[in-house]
Design a protein around this motif. Structure first.
Motif, short mmCIF file in Angstrom:
data_model
loop_
_atom_site.label_atom_id
_atom_site.label_comp_id
_atom_site.label_asym_id
_atom_site.label_seq_id
_atom_site.Cartn_x
_atom_site.Cartn_y
_atom_site.Cartn_z
N ASP A 1 24.10 -10.32 156.47
CA ASP A 1 23.62 -11.53 155.82
C ASP A 1 24.84 -12.40 155.51
OD1 ASP A 1 22.71 -13.45 153.93
OD2 ASP A 1 21.07 -12.13 153.34
N HIS A 2 24.86 -13.60 156.08
CA HIS A 2 26.06 -14.43 155.92
C HIS A 2 26.31 -14.80 154.46
CE1 HIS A 2 24.11 -18.38 155.15
NE2 HIS A 2 23.13 -17.90 155.89
N ARG A 3 25.27 -14.85 153.64
CA ARG A 3 25.45 -15.20 152.23
C ARG A 3 26.24 -14.13 151.50
NH1 ARG A 3 19.57 -15.42 150.15
NH2 ARG A 3 19.75 -13.36 151.12
N PHE A 4 26.03 -12.87 151.89
CA PHE A 4 26.75 -11.78 151.23
C PHE A 4 28.25 -11.84 151.54
CE2 PHE A 4 22.74 -8.86 151.26
CZ PHE A 4 22.12 -9.74 150.39
N VAL A 5 28.59 -12.18 152.78
CA VAL A 5 30.00 -12.31 153.15
C VAL A 5 30.60 -13.51 152.43
CG1 VAL A 5 31.63 -12.52 155.05
CG2 VAL A 5 29.49 -11.27 155.40
N ALA A 6 29.84 -14.62 152.36
CA ALA A 6 30.33 -15.83 151.68
C ALA A 6 30.58 -15.57 150.20
CB ALA A 6 29.32 -16.97 151.87
N ASP A 7 29.71 -14.80 149.56
CA ASP A 7 29.90 -14.50 148.13
C ASP A 7 31.22 -13.79 147.88
OD1 ASP A 7 27.50 -15.67 147.40
OD2 ASP A 7 26.38 -13.79 147.42
N PHE A 8 31.58 -12.88 148.77
CA PHE A 8 32.86 -12.19 148.66
C PHE A 8 34.01 -13.19 148.77
CE2 PHE A 8 36.49 -10.31 150.94
CZ PHE A 8 36.83 -9.25 150.10
N CYS A 9 33.92 -14.10 149.72
CA CYS A 9 34.99 -15.08 149.92
C CYS A 9 35.14 -16.02 148.73
CB CYS A 9 34.73 -15.90 151.18
SG CYS A 9 34.76 -14.94 152.72
N LYS A 10 34.03 -16.37 148.09
CA LYS A 10 34.04 -17.36 147.02
C LYS A 10 34.78 -16.89 145.78
CE LYS A 10 29.71 -19.59 148.41
NZ LYS A 10 28.26 -19.74 148.10
N VAL A 11 34.83 -15.58 145.55
CA VAL A 11 35.46 -15.09 144.32
C VAL A 11 36.93 -14.75 144.53
CG1 VAL A 11 33.30 -14.24 143.36
CG2 VAL A 11 34.71 -12.70 144.73
N ALA B 1 25.55 0.37 162.72
CA ALA B 1 24.54 0.91 161.82
C ALA B 1 25.13 1.34 160.48
CB ALA B 1 23.85 2.11 162.47
N SER B 2 26.44 1.22 160.31
CA SER B 2 27.11 1.65 159.09
C SER B 2 27.51 0.45 158.24
CB SER B 2 28.36 2.47 159.42
OG SER B 2 28.03 3.61 160.18
N PRO B 3 27.55 0.61 156.92
CA PRO B 3 27.94 -0.52 156.07
C PRO B 3 29.39 -0.92 156.29
CG PRO B 3 27.77 1.50 154.79
CD PRO B 3 27.22 1.81 156.15
N ALA B 4 29.66 -2.21 156.02
CA ALA B 4 31.03 -2.73 156.05
C ALA B 4 31.63 -2.60 154.66
CB ALA B 4 31.05 -4.17 156.50
N LEU B 5 32.91 -2.28 154.59
CA LEU B 5 33.62 -2.18 153.32
C LEU B 5 34.76 -3.19 153.32
CD1 LEU B 5 34.38 -0.92 150.60
CD2 LEU B 5 35.64 0.86 151.86
N LEU B 6 34.77 -4.09 152.33
CA LEU B 6 35.82 -5.07 152.18
C LEU B 6 36.56 -4.74 150.89
CD1 LEU B 6 33.09 -6.44 153.44
CD2 LEU B 6 34.39 -8.54 153.31
N GLY C 1 36.39 -3.73 145.54
CA GLY C 1 35.73 -3.19 146.71
C GLY C 1 34.32 -3.76 146.83
N TYR C 2 33.89 -4.04 148.05
CA TYR C 2 32.61 -4.71 148.27
C TYR C 2 31.95 -4.12 149.51
CZ TYR C 2 29.45 -8.81 148.75
OH TYR C 2 28.37 -9.64 148.84
N VAL C 3 30.75 -3.57 149.33
CA VAL C 3 30.03 -2.92 150.42
C VAL C 3 28.85 -3.80 150.82
CG1 VAL C 3 28.75 -0.87 151.14
CG2 VAL C 3 30.69 -0.64 149.57
N ILE C 4 28.70 -4.05 152.13
CA ILE C 4 27.56 -4.81 152.65
C ILE C 4 26.78 -3.93 153.61
CG2 ILE C 4 26.80 -6.88 153.89
CD1 ILE C 4 29.46 -8.21 153.19
N MET C 5 25.49 -3.76 153.33
CA MET C 5 24.64 -2.97 154.21
C MET C 5 24.29 -3.80 155.46
SD MET C 5 24.57 -0.26 152.50
CE MET C 5 23.39 0.70 153.49
N PRO C 6 24.26 -3.18 156.64
CA PRO C 6 23.94 -3.94 157.86
C PRO C 6 22.47 -4.32 157.90
CG PRO C 6 24.10 -1.60 158.35
CD PRO C 6 24.49 -1.75 156.91
N MET C 7 22.18 -5.41 158.60
CA MET C 7 20.82 -5.85 158.80
C MET C 7 20.32 -5.42 160.17
SD MET C 7 20.96 -9.79 157.42
CE MET C 7 19.20 -10.06 157.66
N ALA C 8 19.03 -5.14 160.27
CA ALA C 8 18.40 -4.93 161.57
C ALA C 8 17.79 -6.25 161.99
CB ALA C 8 17.32 -3.84 161.47
N ARG C 9 18.16 -6.74 163.17
CA ARG C 9 17.69 -8.05 163.57
C ARG C 9 17.32 -8.05 165.04
NH1 ARG C 9 20.95 -13.77 163.71
NH2 ARG C 9 19.14 -15.14 163.72
#
Length: 372
Positions: A325-335, A350-355, A362-370
């Motif tokens: 979800d692009h909004r979740f990545v953007a939220d990380f960038c904004k702070v 299929a695995s979550p991304a860790l930033l 630390g920020y974990v984003i679950m992948p989307m199925a699309r």
């Protein structure tokens, strides 16, 4: 009661206190801010019975007589906002409250201030002391990830874990999770218990706003059902969210074969904003394809269009496509600042991304199925 005060600090203090007062309530008295003048300072108190604030004002203040008054939120805010006077006089008489400027006069109804609910002060002997900069980071970097709109009440706040020198804040909505950790000082052997110190989103945002640059530290005291914050000029009380927080440590990926990519916030955020131009509310997923030396972001939305944006990255390995979800990545960038570096860790689509950053974020984003 009679005080003469510079309008700007008066307005700032009143507006912060007034943000706690409910816009509607069966208890009409709660739609006021109580002003108490004593001991060479003015104290504003407000509460909605879940959150309460005591805010002291001493700068730019002349006290002619002590006392107390109830100031109706909407009208008083409007007066302070619209007034052009540098100084205002607030006084009470038998008919109510008067607010006087050099060329303006206002009279407001005066309820009995003795009937206003008591807002607790900070009398705890056990608490944690946290640097202001860290506290602000803990709130800003986690509160956006909370879930205040569903029935999962335990996710509608920020979890605080305070023990010894370790201070941790966590926010999650079940699809992403943000954690900020750092170091504080425990006084009186203070510590939180388990995963039950969950501060409501609105309350912890108020706490962050109440902290000023001149404050060096904040003090946090967790009790069984509530949390108290104290700075040099204010005390804020909040009831805790009922329920138990999920085991957030299990969400953080523990893996040996993940790829770690050094990245910078600014270039990623700029490319992300371009790729997101053709997304909408129902189609928020962007494919992030990591290939040799290049990150490609692709979006495809029916009736809107397609986008493809490339960003050079230091990656060597097999191609991996992860939909997020692009909004979740953007939220990380904004702070974070545009110049901030971070590590992006990926393993598969299929695995979550860790930033993660070097300062404990630390920020974990679950992948989307699309489906394409």
């Amino acid at each position: 009661m009679k005080i003469i005060c510079e309008r700007e600090p008066l307005a700032a203090a009143f507006q912060l206190a007034a943000s706690v007062a409910p816009a509607r309530s069966p208890k009409e008295i709660l739609q006021n801010v109580k002003l108490t003048v004593a001991d060479d300072k003015a104290t504003f108190t407000a509460t909605d019975m879940e959150v309460g604030i005591r805010l002291e004002l001493a700068e730019g203040l002349t006290i002619e007589s002590e006392g107390a008054a109830l100031l109706p939120v909407a009208r008083t805010n409007a007066i302070l906002r619209e007034s052009t006077d540098d100084r205002l006089t607030i006084e009470t008489d038998d008919a109510g409250v008067r607010v006087l400027g050099s060329r303006s006069k206002f009279r407001l109804p005066g309820a009995n201030p003795d009937e206003f609910p008591r807002v607790v002060g900070f009398e705890e002997e056990a608490y944690h002391e946290i640097p202001v900069r860290l506290f602000r980071q803990m709130v800003k970097r986690t509160v956006f990830a909370t879930d205040a709109e569903t029935g999962r009440y335990a996710l509608g706040g920020v979890l605080l874990e305070l023990e010894g020198e370790s201070v941790v804040a966590v926010g999650t909505d079940g699809r992403r999770l943000a954690r900020m950790q750092g170091s504080g000082t425990a006084v009186g052997d203070h510590k939180t218990s388990g995963t039950s110190t969950i501060v409501p989103t609105r309350a912890i945002q108020l706490m962050e706003r109440a902290v000023v640059d001149s404050d060096e530290t904040v003090q946090l005291a967790a009790r069984a059902n509530d949390l108290l914050l104290r700075t040099e000029r204010c005390t804020i009380y909040s009831r805790l969210v009922e329920g138990r927080y999920p085991n957030w440590r299990q969400v953080f990926p523990q893996r040996e074969n993940a790829s770690q990519i050094d990245m910078t916030v600014g270039p990623l955020f700029a490319a992300l904003r371009q790729a997101a131009i053709v997304t909408d509310h129902d189609s928020r997923g962007i494919d992030f394809t990591f290939a040799e030396g290049t990150l490609t972001m692709e979006a495809n939305t029916a009736e809107i269009g397609e986008s493809q944006v490339q960003l050079p990255i230091a990656y060597e390995g097999e191609s991996i496509t992860l939909t997020m979800d692009h909004r979740f990545v953007a939220d990380f960038c904004k702070v974070l600042d545009n110049e901030s570096g971070f590590i992006l860790e990926i393993e598969s689509g299929a695995s979550p991304a860790l930033l993660s950053t070097e300062d404990g974020y630390g920020y974990v984003i679950m992948p989307m199925a699309r489906e394409r």
